[in-house]
Design an enzyme around this catalytic site. Structure first.
Site, PDB file in Angstrom:
ATOM      1  N   HIS A  15     -48.682 101.078 -31.848  1.00  0.00           N
ATOM      2  CA  HIS A  15     -47.535 101.154 -30.909  1.00  0.00           C
ATOM      3  C   HIS A  15     -48.063 101.206 -29.475  1.00  0.00           C
ATOM      4  O   HIS A  15     -48.529 102.253 -29.020  1.00  0.00           O
ATOM      5  CB  HIS A  15     -46.692 102.394 -31.210  1.00  0.00           C
ATOM      6  CG  HIS A  15     -45.411 102.436 -30.448  1.00  0.00           C
ATOM      7  ND1 HIS A  15     -44.198 102.637 -31.054  1.00  0.00           N
ATOM      8  CD2 HIS A  15     -45.131 102.291 -29.118  1.00  0.00           C
ATOM      9  CE1 HIS A  15     -43.243 102.623 -30.146  1.00  0.00           C
ATOM     10  NE2 HIS A  15     -43.790 102.416 -28.950  1.00  0.00           N
ATOM     11  N   HIS A  17     -47.459  99.751 -25.247  1.00  0.00           N
ATOM     12  CA  HIS A  17     -46.769  99.006 -24.188  1.00  0.00           C
ATOM     13  C   HIS A  17     -47.828  98.460 -23.236  1.00  0.00           C
ATOM     14  O   HIS A  17     -48.510  99.241 -22.565  1.00  0.00           O
ATOM     15  CB  HIS A  17     -45.811  99.922 -23.417  1.00  0.00           C
ATOM     16  CG  HIS A  17     -44.719 100.464 -24.275  1.00  0.00           C
ATOM     17  ND1 HIS A  17     -43.504  99.826 -24.421  1.00  0.00           N
ATOM     18  CD2 HIS A  17     -44.669 101.558 -25.075  1.00  0.00           C
ATOM     19  CE1 HIS A  17     -42.742 100.522 -25.257  1.00  0.00           C
ATOM     20  NE2 HIS A  17     -43.433 101.576 -25.668  1.00  0.00           N
ATOM     21  N   ARG A  19     -46.987  95.913 -20.965  1.00  0.00           N
ATOM     22  CA  ARG A  19     -46.309  95.360 -19.782  1.00  0.00           C
ATOM     23  C   ARG A  19     -46.724  93.900 -19.554  1.00  0.00           C
ATOM     24  O   ARG A  19     -47.170  93.227 -20.469  1.00  0.00           O
ATOM     25  CB  ARG A  19     -46.568  96.206 -18.522  1.00  0.00           C
ATOM     26  CG  ARG A  19     -46.444  97.706 -18.712  1.00  0.00           C
ATOM     27  CD  ARG A  19     -45.077  98.139 -19.161  1.00  0.00           C
ATOM     28  NE  ARG A  19     -44.932  99.588 -19.082  1.00  0.00           N
ATOM     29  CZ  ARG A  19     -44.107 100.289 -19.825  1.00  0.00           C
ATOM     30  NH1 ARG A  19     -43.346  99.713 -20.735  1.00  0.00           N
ATOM     31  NH2 ARG A  19     -44.018 101.593 -19.687  1.00  0.00           N
ATOM     32  N   ASN A  43     -40.516  95.374 -24.956  1.00  0.00           N
ATOM     33  CA  ASN A  43     -39.492  95.748 -23.954  1.00  0.00           C
ATOM     34  C   ASN A  43     -39.908  95.348 -22.533  1.00  0.00           C
ATOM     35  O   ASN A  43     -39.966  96.170 -21.629  1.00  0.00           O
ATOM     36  CB  ASN A  43     -39.158  97.245 -24.045  1.00  0.00           C
ATOM     37  CG  ASN A  43     -40.323  98.166 -23.771  1.00  0.00           C
ATOM     38  OD1 ASN A  43     -41.481  97.799 -23.968  1.00  0.00           O
ATOM     39  ND2 ASN A  43     -40.032  99.371 -23.318  1.00  0.00           N
ATOM     40  N   LYS A 101     -38.510  95.221 -33.424  1.00  0.00           N
ATOM     41  CA  LYS A 101     -38.278  96.566 -32.896  1.00  0.00           C
ATOM     42  C   LYS A 101     -36.804  96.802 -32.620  1.00  0.00           C
ATOM     43  O   LYS A 101     -36.154  95.995 -31.953  1.00  0.00           O
ATOM     44  CB  LYS A 101     -39.082  96.723 -31.591  1.00  0.00           C
ATOM     45  CG  LYS A 101     -38.896  98.057 -30.875  1.00  0.00           C
ATOM     46  CD  LYS A 101     -39.650  99.185 -31.547  1.00  0.00           C
ATOM     47  CE  LYS A 101     -39.307 100.548 -30.965  1.00  0.00           C
ATOM     48  NZ  LYS A 101     -40.093 100.917 -29.798  1.00  0.00           N
ATOM     49  N   HIS A 138     -37.022 102.911 -32.731  1.00  0.00           N
ATOM     50  CA  HIS A 138     -36.966 104.004 -31.767  1.00  0.00           C
ATOM     51  C   HIS A 138     -35.830 104.894 -32.278  1.00  0.00           C
ATOM     52  O   HIS A 138     -34.660 104.563 -32.120  1.00  0.00           O
ATOM     53  CB  HIS A 138     -36.679 103.497 -30.351  1.00  0.00           C
ATOM     54  CG  HIS A 138     -36.676 104.599 -29.344  1.00  0.00           C
ATOM     55  ND1 HIS A 138     -37.663 104.763 -28.399  1.00  0.00           N
ATOM     56  CD2 HIS A 138     -35.828 105.647 -29.180  1.00  0.00           C
ATOM     57  CE1 HIS A 138     -37.411 105.851 -27.690  1.00  0.00           C
ATOM     58  NE2 HIS A 138     -36.307 106.405 -28.136  1.00  0.00           N
ATOM     59  N   HIS A 176     -43.225 106.964 -33.211  1.00  0.00           N
ATOM     60  CA  HIS A 176     -43.468 108.155 -32.385  1.00  0.00           C
ATOM     61  C   HIS A 176     -42.594 109.346 -32.783  1.00  0.00           C
ATOM     62  O   HIS A 176     -41.786 109.848 -31.980  1.00  0.00           O
ATOM     63  CB  HIS A 176     -43.311 107.844 -30.896  1.00  0.00           C
ATOM     64  CG  HIS A 176     -42.147 106.975 -30.503  1.00  0.00           C
ATOM     65  ND1 HIS A 176     -40.851 107.254 -30.842  1.00  0.00           N
ATOM     66  CD2 HIS A 176     -42.099 105.825 -29.796  1.00  0.00           C
ATOM     67  CE1 HIS A 176     -40.069 106.319 -30.349  1.00  0.00           C
ATOM     68  NE2 HIS A 176     -40.797 105.435 -29.719  1.00  0.00           N
ATOM     69  N   LEU A 221     -40.140 109.522 -23.872  1.00  0.00           N
ATOM     70  CA  LEU A 221     -39.058 109.508 -24.860  1.00  0.00           C
ATOM     71  C   LEU A 221     -39.583 108.974 -26.188  1.00  0.00           C
ATOM     72  O   LEU A 221     -40.307 107.974 -26.169  1.00  0.00           O
ATOM     73  CB  LEU A 221     -37.900 108.634 -24.369  1.00  0.00           C
ATOM     74  CG  LEU A 221     -37.098 109.237 -23.203  1.00  0.00           C
ATOM     75  CD1 LEU A 221     -36.173 108.203 -22.591  1.00  0.00           C
ATOM     76  CD2 LEU A 221     -36.317 110.471 -23.670  1.00  0.00           C
ATOM     77  N   ASP A 249     -48.114 104.842 -28.353  1.00  0.00           N
ATOM     78  CA  ASP A 249     -46.978 104.687 -27.431  1.00  0.00           C
ATOM     79  C   ASP A 249     -47.447 104.820 -25.986  1.00  0.00           C
ATOM     80  O   ASP A 249     -46.711 105.332 -25.135  1.00  0.00           O
ATOM     81  CB  ASP A 249     -45.857 105.688 -27.738  1.00  0.00           C
ATOM     82  CG  ASP A 249     -44.541 105.293 -27.067  1.00  0.00           C
ATOM     83  OD1 ASP A 249     -44.387 104.121 -26.674  1.00  0.00           O
ATOM     84  OD2 ASP A 249     -43.669 106.170 -26.928  1.00  0.00           O
ATOM     85  N   HIS A 253     -46.541 103.679 -16.268  1.00  0.00           N
ATOM     86  CA  HIS A 253     -45.632 103.480 -15.132  1.00  0.00           C
ATOM     87  C   HIS A 253     -46.420 103.879 -13.892  1.00  0.00           C
ATOM     88  O   HIS A 253     -47.162 104.872 -13.930  1.00  0.00           O
ATOM     89  CB  HIS A 253     -44.398 104.391 -15.238  1.00  0.00           C
ATOM     90  CG  HIS A 253     -43.470 104.042 -16.354  1.00  0.00           C
ATOM     91  ND1 HIS A 253     -42.525 103.050 -16.261  1.00  0.00           N
ATOM     92  CD2 HIS A 253     -43.353 104.554 -17.599  1.00  0.00           C
ATOM     93  CE1 HIS A 253     -41.848 102.963 -17.390  1.00  0.00           C
ATOM     94  NE2 HIS A 253     -42.338 103.869 -18.235  1.00  0.00           N
ATOM     95  N   ALA A 265     -39.768 107.385 -18.039  1.00  0.00           N
ATOM     96  CA  ALA A 265     -40.320 107.986 -19.259  1.00  0.00           C
ATOM     97  C   ALA A 265     -41.541 107.196 -19.703  1.00  0.00           C
ATOM     98  O   ALA A 265     -41.490 105.965 -19.785  1.00  0.00           O
ATOM     99  CB  ALA A 265     -39.263 107.963 -20.361  1.00  0.00           C
TER     100      ALA A 265
HETATM  101  O1  DOR Z   1     -41.614 107.223 -23.041  1.00  0.00           O
HETATM  102  C1  DOR Z   1     -41.354 106.074 -23.369  1.00  0.00           C
HETATM  103  N1  DOR Z   1     -41.743 105.023 -22.610  1.00  0.00           N
HETATM  104  N2  DOR Z   1     -40.651 105.882 -24.481  1.00  0.00           N
HETATM  105  C2  DOR Z   1     -40.206 104.661 -24.818  1.00  0.00           C
HETATM  106  O2  DOR Z   1     -39.548 104.549 -25.816  1.00  0.00           O
HETATM  107  C3  DOR Z   1     -40.454 103.495 -23.943  1.00  0.00           C
HETATM  108  C4  DOR Z   1     -41.618 103.691 -23.109  1.00  0.00           C
HETATM  109  C5  DOR Z   1     -41.735 102.691 -21.984  1.00  0.00           C
HETATM  110  O3  DOR Z   1     -41.595 101.491 -22.228  1.00  0.00           O
HETATM  111  O4  DOR Z   1     -41.989 103.104 -20.850  1.00  0.00           O
HETATM  112 ZN    ZN Z   2     -42.848 102.862 -27.152  1.00  0.00          ZN
END
Ligand code: DOR
Ligand code: ZN
Length: 347
Positions: A15, A17, A19, A43, A101, A138, A176, A221, A249, A253, A265
């Site tokens: 899992h 991200h 970007r 996402n 997803k 999720h 998660h 999250l 996860d 950011h 988050a």
């Molecule tokens: O904390 C999180 N950040 N939870 C998620 O489900 C998405 C993720 C994000 O893409 O930043």
């Molecule tokens: Zn995630």
């Protein structure tokens, strides 16, 4: 078990991200350095909803990880109310989509195109069940009247259990997990249900985020819960049970977007992911289960081969940078400024 070094089958991260654009270039090498494969979350803006988009995105990931040519990104589709399920299944059959997803619309970052009612995607889910294509969830409800700390438990009762009644063979990864309720549910469900557990949910509870000042870099999250849940997750992860496996996860950011009146988050665990897990397993006196959790249970659930390469972790302390990256893309890694016990040995 105590040890000064441990060698493991190279782990996978189920899992992640990564970007896109400059952020992708900056963060992807951290994951590719430690892991053989990673499940890539879809996402983006706009989300990855078609096979063609996933093929393009995979190409950009491979370019960003060219220093690690063996790294394999495993792509996922972002389910929407009007997902083209024929394309979805074709993408799976062609080896582009490993999984799909489910983001309940409004549950988290870039989930506004997500699913507003699970019934809307029943045709896609039925096709996935037939194909053995995993659904990654999720698992949080989005109702405003449900307390944020109860949203995962509520999702089990109101969405997941009814769904599995309708589709008892559907392969599901409960992503998660953050509660004892989720760990218990996964244990009591059939072999087609598994869960990922992050390093940060094994390490922090909600007090760490909220006591003595609000810590935006611990906000993610699903949000970290009370201590009894963290203990249940540690027990599940270190049990060696086949239903639990590694999924960081990691969700970068920029610092300015985290340290804000409305902070994003996500916790950026990628730089030292495997080392964070090793620390937890050692604290639980379960280093002998780390390989099972990090390198074996995941591929077995997904029906993929176990990696052939190995990594070595040495017990040598290291300092976590306060900031990585630069300018408006500077990132604060999980445990910034702290000292870690384990260190990934680089050849
Ligand atoms: O904390 C999180 N950040 N939870 C998620 O489900 C998405 C993720 C994000 O893409 O930043
Ligand atoms: Zn995630």
């Amino acid at each position: 078990m105590t040890a000064d070094s441990i060698t493991l089958i190279k782990p996978d991260d189920w899992h992640v991200h990564l970007r896109d654009g400059e952020m992708l270039k900056q963060v992807a090498p951290y994951t590719a350095r430690q892991f053989a494969r990673a499940i890539i979350m879809p996402n983006l803006v706009p989300p990855v909803t078609t096979t063609a988009m996933a093929v393009d995105y995979r190409r950009r990931i491979l370019a960003a990880t060219r220093d690690y040519p063996d790294f394999q990104p495993l792509m996922t589709a972002y389910l929407t109310d009007d997902i083209d399920y024929e394309d979805l299944i074709k993408g799976h059959q062609q080896g582009v989509f490993t999984a799909a997803k489910l983001y309940p619309a409004g549950a988290t970052t870039n989930s506004c195109h997500g699913v507003t009612d699970i019934k809307n995607i029943f045709p896609a889910l039925e096709a996935m069940q037939k194909q053995g294509m995993p659904l990654l969830v999720h698992g949080e409800v989005v109702d405003n009247d449900i307390d944020i700390f109860d949203r995962e438990a509520c999702f089990i009762d109101t969405v997941l259990q009814p769904l599995l009644k309708d589709m008892p063979e559907l392969k599901v990864v409960f992503e998660h997990i953050t509660t004892q309720d989720a760990a218990d549910f996964v244990m009591s469900a059939g072999d087609n249900i598994a869960a990922t557990i992050t390093a940060h949910h094994l390490q922090i509870n909600r007090n760490d985020m909220l006591v003595g000042g609000i810590k935006p870099h611990y906000y993610c999250l699903p949000v970290a819960k009370r201590e009894l849940h963290r203990q249940a997750l540690r027990q599940a992860a270190t049990s060696g049970h086949k239903k639990f496996f590694l999924g960081t996860d990691t969700a970068p950011h920029a610092v300015g977007d985290k340290e804000s009146a409305c902070g994003c988050a996500g916790i950026f665990t990628a730089p030292h992911a495997i080392e964070h897990y090793a620390q937890v397993f050692e604290e639980e006196n379960a280093l002998n289960q780390l390989e099972t959790f990090a390198s074996i249970n995941g591929p077995n659930f997904y029906g993929l081969p176990i990696n052939k390469d190995r990594i070595t972790l040495i017990k040598e302390s290291q300092h976590v940078s306060e900031i990585v990256g630069n300018n408006d893309l500077s990132l604060s890694p999980f445990k910034a400024g702290e000292t870690l016990v384990w260190q990934l040995h680089s050849d």
